[in-house]
Design a protein around this motif. Structure first.
Motif, short mmCIF file in Angstrom:
data_model
loop_
_atom_site.label_atom_id
_atom_site.label_comp_id
_atom_site.label_asym_id
_atom_site.label_seq_id
_atom_site.Cartn_x
_atom_site.Cartn_y
_atom_site.Cartn_z
N CYS A 63 33.19 42.52 54.51
CA CYS A 63 32.27 43.82 54.77
C CYS A 63 31.31 43.63 55.98
O CYS A 63 30.19 42.96 55.54
N ASP B 51 26.34 46.94 58.75
CA ASP B 51 26.21 48.22 59.47
C ASP B 51 25.37 47.98 60.70
O ASP B 51 24.34 47.48 60.62
N SER C 95 33.94 51.32 48.74
CA SER C 95 33.63 51.69 50.24
C SER C 95 32.77 50.61 50.70
O SER C 95 32.06 49.62 49.78
N CYS C 96 32.38 50.12 51.99
CA CYS C 96 31.94 49.17 52.58
C CYS C 96 30.88 49.69 53.43
O CYS C 96 31.47 50.41 54.43
N ASN C 97 29.71 49.82 53.37
CA ASN C 97 28.59 50.61 54.32
C ASN C 97 29.04 51.88 54.59
O ASN C 97 28.88 52.45 55.60
N GLY C 98 29.55 52.68 53.57
CA GLY C 98 29.77 54.14 53.78
C GLY C 98 31.08 54.17 53.88
O GLY C 98 31.55 55.33 54.16
N THR C 99 32.17 53.21 54.43
CA THR C 99 33.18 53.56 54.99
C THR C 99 34.29 53.06 53.97
O THR C 99 34.35 52.16 53.32
N ARG C 100 35.12 54.12 53.49
CA ARG C 100 36.29 53.96 52.44
C ARG C 100 37.14 52.75 52.92
O ARG C 100 37.61 52.67 53.89
N ARG C 101 37.56 51.66 51.99
CA ARG C 101 38.13 50.58 52.32
C ARG C 101 39.25 50.40 51.65
O ARG C 101 40.55 50.15 51.83
#
Length: 78
Positions: A72, A75, A35-41
């Protein structure tokens, strides 16, 4: 044998959760949810690897390769 999910902070907004599942015959499977800043990538997987240490090494190589080629974004606080 299943390992407890492991959280790994990779810096610069990147993190991953790694899960490893081993069968009685010694073969192991694993996944790393990146994840990147809480978003699954990305969710790289390793299948039928001989041992849990080798699964972890394989997954971390895949995670580092993905991070080297993916951005990334910061945020923005929204």
């Amino acid at each position: 044998m299943n390992h407890v999910p492991m959280q790994v902070q990779l810096g610069n907004g990147w993190a991953c959760q790694i899960e490893v599942y081993c069968k009685q015959n010694g073969a192991c499977n694993g996944r790393a949810e990146v994840s990147c800043n809480g978003t699954r990538r990305c969710v790289p997987m390793a299948l039928n690897v001989e041992g849990s240490d080798d699964v972890l090494e394989n997954l971390m190589q895949r995670v580092r390769l993905y991070m080297a080629h993916a951005a990334c974004p910061e945020d923005d606080g929204d």
